[in-house]
Design an enzyme around this catalytic site. Structure first.
Site, PDB file in Angstrom:
ATOM      1  N   SER A 293      33.567  37.672  27.409  1.00  0.00           N
ATOM      2  CA  SER A 293      33.836  39.115  27.399  1.00  0.00           C
ATOM      3  C   SER A 293      32.833  39.885  28.260  1.00  0.00           C
ATOM      4  O   SER A 293      31.644  39.919  27.965  1.00  0.00           O
ATOM      5  CB  SER A 293      33.772  39.631  25.958  1.00  0.00           C
ATOM      6  OG  SER A 293      33.742  41.045  25.954  1.00  0.00           O
TER       7      SER A 293
ATOM      8  N   HIS B 257      45.136  43.195  29.434  1.00  0.00           N
ATOM      9  CA  HIS B 257      44.531  43.346  30.764  1.00  0.00           C
ATOM     10  C   HIS B 257      45.523  43.721  31.865  1.00  0.00           C
ATOM     11  O   HIS B 257      45.125  44.153  32.937  1.00  0.00           O
ATOM     12  CB  HIS B 257      43.853  42.036  31.197  1.00  0.00           C
ATOM     13  CG  HIS B 257      42.765  41.591  30.292  1.00  0.00           C
ATOM     14  ND1 HIS B 257      42.868  40.477  29.487  1.00  0.00           N
ATOM     15  CD2 HIS B 257      41.536  42.104  30.059  1.00  0.00           C
ATOM     16  CE1 HIS B 257      41.745  40.328  28.791  1.00  0.00           C
ATOM     17  NE2 HIS B 257      40.925  41.298  29.122  1.00  0.00           N
TER      18      HIS B 257
ATOM     19  N   THR C 146      38.583  49.457  33.834  1.00  0.00           N
ATOM     20  CA  THR C 146      38.539  50.409  32.706  1.00  0.00           C
ATOM     21  C   THR C 146      37.348  50.230  31.765  1.00  0.00           C
ATOM     22  O   THR C 146      37.011  51.147  31.034  1.00  0.00           O
ATOM     23  CB  THR C 146      39.828  50.308  31.858  1.00  0.00           C
ATOM     24  OG1 THR C 146      39.958  48.959  31.386  1.00  0.00           O
ATOM     25  CG2 THR C 146      41.052  50.688  32.668  1.00  0.00           C
TER      26      THR C 146
ATOM     27  N   GLU D 113      42.005  41.876  34.501  1.00  0.00           N
ATOM     28  CA  GLU D 113      42.411  43.260  34.786  1.00  0.00           C
ATOM     29  C   GLU D 113      42.290  43.555  36.278  1.00  0.00           C
ATOM     30  O   GLU D 113      43.174  44.160  36.881  1.00  0.00           O
ATOM     31  CB  GLU D 113      41.555  44.255  33.988  1.00  0.00           C
ATOM     32  CG  GLU D 113      41.958  45.701  34.243  1.00  0.00           C
ATOM     33  CD  GLU D 113      40.976  46.731  33.693  1.00  0.00           C
ATOM     34  OE1 GLU D 113      40.767  47.763  34.365  1.00  0.00           O
ATOM     35  OE2 GLU D 113      40.408  46.505  32.595  1.00  0.00           O
TER      36      GLU D 113
END
Length: 282
Positions: A222, A78, A166, A130
């Protein structure tokens, strides 16, 4: 009596290269040193984290990092904010940097924009590892939002640069860009979404349509897992989310069902194989 279930694992599911790279790096050092510190969960999957912890991986927080000295610490895929590197230097910590190349490239682009005094918006999940790293490139001045509604009451500059975490949906990113343009802002959009992740949207949709039932395996933390699960469920309403084979029940399956197993970019292949074995035992 056996239910005669036909079970197939999606060959394109499982770790993305960024996660593979981080885990390979961790395992190499664990084999040599017997232990390794890792800043935050190495991957958003509790089962994989437990497997690596058993090998000697020690998960630490940013607070722990402040008091740690003369050790090796892994930075996961990340990525991290500049502050982390500064602390490591002060505390004589050797950083094993497994930041994903796609994330690093994005960090550099955001830093360049910030240095050029551009106003920055980041489409991403609040508090995600991230996103914290990305915001750190802007001295935490970037505006982060995970839904366009959040911007309704925010005083935005007339002109700004738009970036994305991303693992976000490409379609959603362009919808947001169009909506901001429609609202009269001057938007410079940087599509920085990882294609290895975004290509899975289409591939998974195709996969999900081929089976009676879909078992989607992912860690509950997640964000990529949540999105990909929805992709499957839209195509196949008989899609079920699990994190562990223990959550499965034989009653879920009818005789002769075809079953597809797939997962997030943080789902290990060994876990999907365990799910397959469990289903085949019914």
């Amino acid at each position: 009596m056996s239910k005669n279930l036909q079970v197939t694992i999606d060959k394109d599911s499982g770790f993305c290269f960024g996660v593979v790279y981080a885990i390979d790096m961790a395992e190499e050092i664990l084999d040599e040193d017997g232990y390794l510190y890792c800043l935050g969960d190495i991957v958003h999957n509790d089962e994989e984290v437990a497997r690596l912890k058993a090998k000697g991986l020690r998960i630490i927080s940013h607070d722990d990092l402040q008091t740690l000295q003369n050790e090796k610490v892994l930075i996961r895929a990340h990525g991290e904010a500049p502050e982390t590197y500064r602390i490591a230097l002060e505390n004589n910590i050797t950083l094993i940097d497994a930041s994903c190349p796609v994330v690093l490239k994005l960090q550099n682009r955001i830093k360049t924009s910030h240095d050029d005094e551009e106003k920055i918006l980041i489409f991403g999940k609040h508090g995600h590892a991230e996103v914290i790293g990305l915001q750190g490139q802007t001295n935490n001045e970037a505006i982060v939002f995970q839904d366009i509604d959040e911007l309704d009451n925010v005083e935005l500059p007339a002109k700004f640069t738009l970036y994305s975490q991303t693992t976000k949906s490409v379609d959603r990113f362009y919808q947001i860009k169009d909506e901001l343009l429609r609202r009269g802002y001057e938007v410079k959009a940087n599509d920085t979404i990882c294609r290895q992740v975004s290509n899975r949207y289409e591939d998974l949709g195709n996969f999900a349509g081929q089976y009676d039932k879909i078992i989607f395996v992912s860690g509950k933390k997640s964000s990529n897992g949540k999105v990909l699960f929805e992709v499957c469920k839209q195509v196949n309403p008989e899609t079920h989310f699990i994190s562990d084979p223990a959550e499965l029940e034989s009653s879920l399956f009818a005789e002769n069902d075809t079953v597809g197993i797939c997962g997030a970019t943080s789902t290990p292949m060994w876990l999907m194989k365990k799910v397959k074995e469990t289903i085949e035992s019914y």
